[in-house]
Design a protein around this motif. Structure first.
Motif, PDB file in Angstrom:
ATOM      1  N   VAL A  58      15.699  56.963 -74.708  1.00  0.00           N
ATOM      2  CA  VAL A  58      14.452  56.544 -75.345  1.00  0.00           C
ATOM      3  C   VAL A  58      13.424  56.265 -74.258  1.00  0.00           C
ATOM      4  O   VAL A  58      13.772  56.008 -73.107  1.00  0.00           O
ATOM      5  N   ALA A  59      12.149  56.321 -74.659  1.00  0.00           N
ATOM      6  CA  ALA A  59      11.059  56.134 -73.708  1.00  0.00           C
ATOM      7  C   ALA A  59      10.027  55.182 -74.289  1.00  0.00           C
ATOM      8  O   ALA A  59       9.827  55.125 -75.499  1.00  0.00           O
ATOM      9  N   ARG A  60       9.384  54.432 -73.396  1.00  0.00           N
ATOM     10  CA  ARG A  60       8.314  53.517 -73.794  1.00  0.00           C
ATOM     11  C   ARG A  60       7.044  53.904 -73.058  1.00  0.00           C
ATOM     12  O   ARG A  60       7.033  53.997 -71.830  1.00  0.00           O
ATOM     13  N   LYS A  61       5.991  54.142 -73.827  1.00  0.00           N
ATOM     14  CA  LYS A  61       4.706  54.504 -73.224  1.00  0.00           C
ATOM     15  C   LYS A  61       4.048  53.280 -72.609  1.00  0.00           C
ATOM     16  O   LYS A  61       4.240  52.157 -73.063  1.00  0.00           O
ATOM     17  N   ARG A  62       3.274  53.519 -71.580  1.00  0.00           N
ATOM     18  CA  ARG A  62       2.523  52.460 -70.894  1.00  0.00           C
ATOM     19  C   ARG A  62       1.648  51.712 -71.897  1.00  0.00           C
ATOM     20  O   ARG A  62       1.004  52.316 -72.745  1.00  0.00           O
ATOM     21  N   THR A  69       2.692  49.738 -74.322  1.00  0.00           N
ATOM     22  CA  THR A  69       3.321  49.518 -75.636  1.00  0.00           C
ATOM     23  C   THR A  69       4.641  48.778 -75.442  1.00  0.00           C
ATOM     24  O   THR A  69       5.168  48.696 -74.338  1.00  0.00           O
ATOM     25  N   ALA A  70       5.188  48.271 -76.545  1.00  0.00           N
ATOM     26  CA  ALA A  70       6.464  47.554 -76.492  1.00  0.00           C
ATOM     27  C   ALA A  70       7.577  48.292 -77.225  1.00  0.00           C
ATOM     28  O   ALA A  70       8.718  47.859 -77.207  1.00  0.00           O
ATOM     29  N   VAL A  71       7.234  49.412 -77.850  1.00  0.00           N
ATOM     30  CA  VAL A  71       8.184  50.124 -78.707  1.00  0.00           C
ATOM     31  C   VAL A  71       8.758  51.339 -77.984  1.00  0.00           C
ATOM     32  O   VAL A  71       8.024  52.128 -77.393  1.00  0.00           O
ATOM     33  N   PHE A  72      10.084  51.481 -78.067  1.00  0.00           N
ATOM     34  CA  PHE A  72      10.765  52.647 -77.501  1.00  0.00           C
ATOM     35  C   PHE A  72      10.874  53.729 -78.565  1.00  0.00           C
ATOM     36  O   PHE A  72      11.051  53.437 -79.754  1.00  0.00           O
ATOM     37  N   MET A  73      10.794  54.977 -78.123  1.00  0.00           N
ATOM     38  CA  MET A  73      10.854  56.118 -79.034  1.00  0.00           C
ATOM     39  C   MET A  73      11.457  57.327 -78.327  1.00  0.00           C
ATOM     40  O   MET A  73      11.758  57.252 -77.134  1.00  0.00           O
ATOM     41  N   GLN A  74      11.597  58.402 -79.059  1.00  0.00           N
ATOM     42  CA  GLN A  74      12.097  59.642 -78.474  1.00  0.00           C
ATOM     43  C   GLN A  74      11.025  60.229 -77.568  1.00  0.00           C
ATOM     44  O   GLN A  74       9.832  60.081 -77.826  1.00  0.00           O
ATOM     45  N   GLU A 132       2.383  59.168 -68.986  1.00  0.00           N
ATOM     46  CA  GLU A 132       2.137  57.933 -69.739  1.00  0.00           C
ATOM     47  C   GLU A 132       3.402  57.137 -70.021  1.00  0.00           C
ATOM     48  O   GLU A 132       3.340  56.048 -70.594  1.00  0.00           O
ATOM     49  N   ILE A 133       4.560  57.650 -69.624  1.00  0.00           N
ATOM     50  CA  ILE A 133       5.820  56.944 -69.859  1.00  0.00           C
ATOM     51  C   ILE A 133       6.003  55.884 -68.778  1.00  0.00           C
ATOM     52  O   ILE A 133       6.012  56.180 -67.591  1.00  0.00           O
ATOM     53  N   GLU A 134       6.154  54.632 -69.197  1.00  0.00           N
ATOM     54  CA  GLU A 134       6.339  53.532 -68.245  1.00  0.00           C
ATOM     55  C   GLU A 134       7.814  53.250 -67.986  1.00  0.00           C
ATOM     56  O   GLU A 134       8.186  52.846 -66.888  1.00  0.00           O
TER      57      GLU A 134
END
Length: 131
Positions: free
Chosen positions: A20-24, A26-31, A99-101
Motif C-alpha cells: 500500500v502507498a500513502r500520498k504526500r 494524506t493519512a490514508v493508505f491505498m493501492q 507524490e508517494i510519501e
C-alpha cells in the motif's frame, strides 16, 4: 456524484503481504495506481503510474486483470472511484517516488492501525474471502 476512473495495482510479495502507498499530505493508505489519461489505455496507465510512483518497471504481461471495482473516493467527498484493478508480479523492490510519501507491506487480516482507502478495504476483503 462524480466518478473518478483509475487503475490500481494489487502487489503481493512472497509472504502474502499487500503493498500500500500513502500520498504526500494524506493519512490514508491505498493501492498504487492513478488516473487514466484521456487517450491512454488502462494497462498503459498502470505501467506509467507504477514507474512514476514506485520506480518499478513492468511489462503488460506481468499484470493480470482482476476486474472493475467501485468504492467511495478516499479524498474527494461525494465522489466514487471506479477502478480497473490488476494483480501485478513485481520483481523489483518498490520505493516511494513522486507524490508517494510512504509505502508499507501489510498482512491481510492482521490488526493494522493504519487508515485505508475504501477501495483498499474492499480489495483486502476480497483477498481474505478467496484465501
Amino acid at each position: 456524484m462524480d466518478i473518478i476512473r483509475v487503475v490500481a495495482a494489487v502487489i503481493i510479495d512472497a509472504q502474502g503481504r499487500f503493498l500500500v502507498a500513502r500520498k504526500r499530505g494524506t493519512a490514508v493508505f491505498m493501492q498504487a495506481g492513478g488516473k487514466v489519461e484521456p487517450d491512454e489505455a488502462p494497462l498503459d496507465a498502470l505501467v506509467r503510474e507504477l514507474d512514476e510512483e514506485l520506480g518499478v518497471q513492468i511489462g503488460p504481461e506481468h499484470a493480470q486483470r482482476l476486474g472493475v471495482f467501485e468504492a467511495p473516493a478516499a479524498h474527494e467527498p461525494a465522489a466514487t472511484v471506479l477502478a480497473e484493478v490488476y494483480r501485478v508480479a513485481c520483481a523489483q523492490e518498490p520505493h516511494a517516488h513522486a507524490e508517494i510519501e510512504e509505502i508499507a507491506w501489510i498482512t491481510p487480516g492482521a490488526d493494522d492501525q493504519r487508515a485505508f482507502a475504501p477501495l483498499t478495504e474492499l480489495l483486502l476483503d476480497q483477498f481474505r474471502a478467496s484465501a
